[in-house]
Design a protein around this motif. Sequence first.
Motif, PDB file in Angstrom:
ATOM      1  N   VAL A 180      -7.316  12.530   1.634  1.00 35.29           N
ATOM      2  CA  VAL A 180      -6.610  11.563   2.151  1.00 35.29           C
ATOM      3  C   VAL A 180      -5.698  10.980   0.816  1.00 35.29           C
ATOM      4  N   PRO A 181      -4.348  10.907   1.129  1.00 33.65           N
ATOM      5  CA  PRO A 181      -3.213  10.617   0.039  1.00 33.65           C
ATOM      6  C   PRO A 181      -3.581   8.998  -0.621  1.00 33.65           C
ATOM      7  N   PRO A 182      -3.271   9.051  -1.724  1.00 30.38           N
ATOM      8  CA  PRO A 182      -3.381   7.674  -2.653  1.00 30.38           C
ATOM      9  C   PRO A 182      -2.691   6.536  -1.948  1.00 30.38           C
ATOM     10  N   GLU A 183      -1.595   6.750  -1.309  1.00 30.64           N
ATOM     11  CA  GLU A 183      -0.930   5.805  -0.516  1.00 30.64           C
ATOM     12  C   GLU A 183      -1.612   5.281   0.606  1.00 30.64           C
ATOM     13  N   ALA A 184      -2.385   5.973   1.377  1.00 35.05           N
ATOM     14  CA  ALA A 184      -3.301   5.701   2.432  1.00 35.05           C
ATOM     15  C   ALA A 184      -4.299   4.660   1.985  1.00 35.05           C
ATOM     16  N   PHE A 185      -5.106   4.947   0.716  1.00 31.13           N
ATOM     17  CA  PHE A 185      -5.921   4.131   0.316  1.00 31.13           C
ATOM     18  C   PHE A 185      -5.421   2.851  -0.174  1.00 31.13           C
ATOM     19  N   ASP A 186      -4.219   2.903  -0.593  1.00 31.78           N
ATOM     20  CA  ASP A 186      -3.407   1.612  -0.823  1.00 31.78           C
ATOM     21  C   ASP A 186      -3.388   0.581   0.462  1.00 31.78           C
ATOM     22  N   ARG A 187      -3.022   1.492   1.284  1.00 32.81           N
ATOM     23  CA  ARG A 187      -2.649   0.830   2.679  1.00 32.81           C
ATOM     24  C   ARG A 187      -4.241   0.261   3.161  1.00 32.81           C
ATOM     25  N   TRP A 188      -5.324   0.886   3.210  1.00 36.14           N
ATOM     26  CA  TRP A 188      -6.423   0.649   3.713  1.00 36.14           C
ATOM     27  C   TRP A 188      -7.137  -0.597   2.786  1.00 36.14           C
ATOM     28  N   ARG A 189      -6.638  -0.702   1.549  1.00 27.37           N
ATOM     29  CA  ARG A 189      -6.947  -1.912   0.800  1.00 27.37           C
ATOM     30  C   ARG A 189      -6.325  -3.175   1.436  1.00 27.37           C
ATOM     31  N   ARG A 190      -5.026  -3.072   1.388  1.00 29.50           N
ATOM     32  CA  ARG A 190      -4.297  -4.173   1.962  1.00 29.50           C
ATOM     33  C   ARG A 190      -4.868  -4.454   3.466  1.00 29.50           C
ATOM     34  N   VAL A 191      -5.296  -3.497   4.411  1.00 30.23           N
ATOM     35  CA  VAL A 191      -5.840  -4.096   5.524  1.00 30.23           C
ATOM     36  C   VAL A 191      -7.250  -4.771   5.294  1.00 30.23           C
ATOM     37  N   ALA A 192      -8.051  -4.271   4.409  1.00 34.87           N
ATOM     38  CA  ALA A 192      -9.392  -4.882   4.236  1.00 34.87           C
ATOM     39  C   ALA A 192      -9.147  -6.339   3.751  1.00 34.87           C
ATOM     40  N   LEU A 193      -8.050  -6.539   2.718  1.00 32.02           N
ATOM     41  CA  LEU A 193      -7.911  -7.963   2.344  1.00 32.02           C
ATOM     42  C   LEU A 193      -7.348  -8.670   3.413  1.00 32.02           C
ATOM     43  N   GLU A 194      -6.465  -8.092   4.091  1.00 33.66           N
ATOM     44  CA  GLU A 194      -5.965  -8.996   5.466  1.00 33.66           C
ATOM     45  C   GLU A 194      -7.025  -9.358   6.309  1.00 33.66           C
ATOM     46  N   ILE A 195      -8.203  -8.289   6.564  1.00 33.83           N
ATOM     47  CA  ILE A 195      -9.293  -8.745   7.146  1.00 33.83           C
ATOM     48  C   ILE A 195     -10.078  -9.973   6.895  1.00 33.83           C
ATOM     49  N   GLY A 196     -10.196 -10.015   5.235  1.00 31.34           N
ATOM     50  CA  GLY A 196     -10.552 -11.066   4.811  1.00 31.34           C
ATOM     51  C   GLY A 196     -11.699 -10.712   3.701  1.00 31.34           C
ATOM     52  N   PHE A 197     -11.739  -9.644   3.075  1.00 24.45           N
ATOM     53  CA  PHE A 197     -12.394  -9.526   1.954  1.00 24.45           C
ATOM     54  C   PHE A 197     -12.048  -9.865   0.647  1.00 24.45           C
ATOM     55  N   GLY A 256     -19.548   0.052   0.853  1.00 21.66           N
ATOM     56  CA  GLY A 256     -18.496   0.926   0.426  1.00 21.66           C
ATOM     57  C   GLY A 256     -18.391   2.145   1.732  1.00 21.66           C
ATOM     58  N   ILE A 257     -17.583   2.679   1.706  1.00 20.50           N
ATOM     59  CA  ILE A 257     -17.239   3.881   2.853  1.00 20.50           C
ATOM     60  C   ILE A 257     -16.604   4.870   2.140  1.00 20.50           C
ATOM     61  N   MET A 258     -16.684   6.101   2.840  1.00 21.72           N
ATOM     62  CA  MET A 258     -15.967   7.336   2.244  1.00 21.72           C
ATOM     63  C   MET A 258     -14.877   7.563   3.240  1.00 21.72           C
ATOM     64  N   LEU A 259     -13.857   8.393   2.946  1.00 21.70           N
ATOM     65  CA  LEU A 259     -12.786   8.871   3.759  1.00 21.70           C
ATOM     66  C   LEU A 259     -12.755  10.225   3.777  1.00 21.70           C
ATOM     67  N   GLY A 260     -12.371  10.895   4.689  1.00 18.02           N
ATOM     68  CA  GLY A 260     -12.068  12.440   4.599  1.00 18.02           C
ATOM     69  C   GLY A 260     -13.148  13.015   5.189  1.00 18.02           C
ATOM     70  N   LEU A 261     -14.090  12.570   6.227  1.00 18.00           N
ATOM     71  CA  LEU A 261     -15.150  13.074   6.782  1.00 18.00           C
ATOM     72  C   LEU A 261     -14.689  13.441   8.445  1.00 18.00           C
ATOM     73  N   GLY A 262     -13.525  13.062   8.626  1.00 21.74           N
ATOM     74  CA  GLY A 262     -13.085  13.462   9.996  1.00 21.74           C
ATOM     75  C   GLY A 262     -12.951  12.266  10.731  1.00 21.74           C
ATOM     76  N   GLU A 263     -13.167  10.957  10.356  1.00 18.93           N
ATOM     77  CA  GLU A 263     -12.972   9.558  11.050  1.00 18.93           C
ATOM     78  C   GLU A 263     -11.613   9.314  11.202  1.00 18.93           C
ATOM     79  N   SER A 264     -11.319   8.646  12.475  1.00 18.91           N
ATOM     80  CA  SER A 264     -10.040   8.189  13.048  1.00 18.91           C
ATOM     81  C   SER A 264      -9.600   6.964  12.195  1.00 18.91           C
ATOM     82  N   GLU A 265      -8.242   6.375  12.355  1.00 18.06           N
ATOM     83  CA  GLU A 265      -7.944   5.032  11.540  1.00 18.06           C
ATOM     84  C   GLU A 265      -8.365   4.041  12.418  1.00 18.06           C
ATOM     85  N   ASP A 266      -8.459   4.155  13.563  1.00 19.07           N
ATOM     86  CA  ASP A 266      -9.302   3.076  14.607  1.00 19.07           C
ATOM     87  C   ASP A 266     -10.746   3.108  13.875  1.00 19.07           C
ATOM     88  N   GLU A 267     -11.328   4.052  13.880  1.00 18.02           N
ATOM     89  CA  GLU A 267     -12.846   4.085  13.154  1.00 18.02           C
ATOM     90  C   GLU A 267     -12.835   3.267  12.128  1.00 18.02           C
TER      91      GLU A 267
END
Length: 262
Positions: A221-238, A175-186
């Motif tokens: 981080v807004p809820p819709e961004a978390f939804d997007r990261w979920r889709r990204v992770a599934l696309e990556i293969g989780f 698991g990871i946390m968001l909101g600590l100053g990370e960039s989208e690329d990171e």
Amino acid sequence: MIDKGRLHTVCQEANCPNQFECFSAHTATFLIMGGTCTRNCRFCNIDGGQPGPLDPDEPRRVAQAAADMKLRYVVVTSVTRDDLPDGGAAHFSATIRALKEKITGVQVEVLIPDFQGDRKALETVMAARPEVLNHNMETVARLYPTVRPEADYRRSLDLLARVKQIDSAIPAKSGIMLGLGESEDEVRQAIADIHATGCRMLTIGQYLQPTANHLPVVEFVPPEAFDRWRRVALEIGFDKVASGPFVRSSYHAGEMYSDKQP
């Protein structure tokens, strides 16, 4: 029950925002090996310092409490115990075995520290046959010196990779946390790095500052961004991803594991 059994939960020690929901649903994540951590991560509400000796009766008490609560899926985590030769791996193993002896058919997920990279310690835990082996990366590589100064990004990735090497039948989770100053690329890179280890279960949540002495929140981080990261992770293969502001590594853990079954 928790107080009577002289037990700790990460729900209380880490001041988790979901603790009342989980307690009302008879769910708890047991925190073993005391309430004092040998590390002092800047995001975590658990006290740092010099822990006391291990309590050899704790595995039995955890198993009894889980039985009293009629739990079928039990999550066990711990403080980091760098003061112990095996990092507490044998104590994890004893707790898993006690649970499985006490509760027929129980499923156990363990959320472990990095054991300072000790492969034998990881093998000791996995030999007790937990259903899920969880180890959180917590944040992106660049922020490790600030957020987790006593941890190492590559060492944690190596631990996740070893899970599949040691026993591919036991799934790895992180698991990871968001909101600590990370960039989208990171964030994208961290998700890809975790996936590359063979890990297929991922949680993504919002960092919340426990006290004024901890790292400040850089972004909510807004809820819709978390939804997007979920889709990204599934696309990556989780295979399974839980992503949302209040998601934590053990939140609805039993549902995540059972949903993953074929």
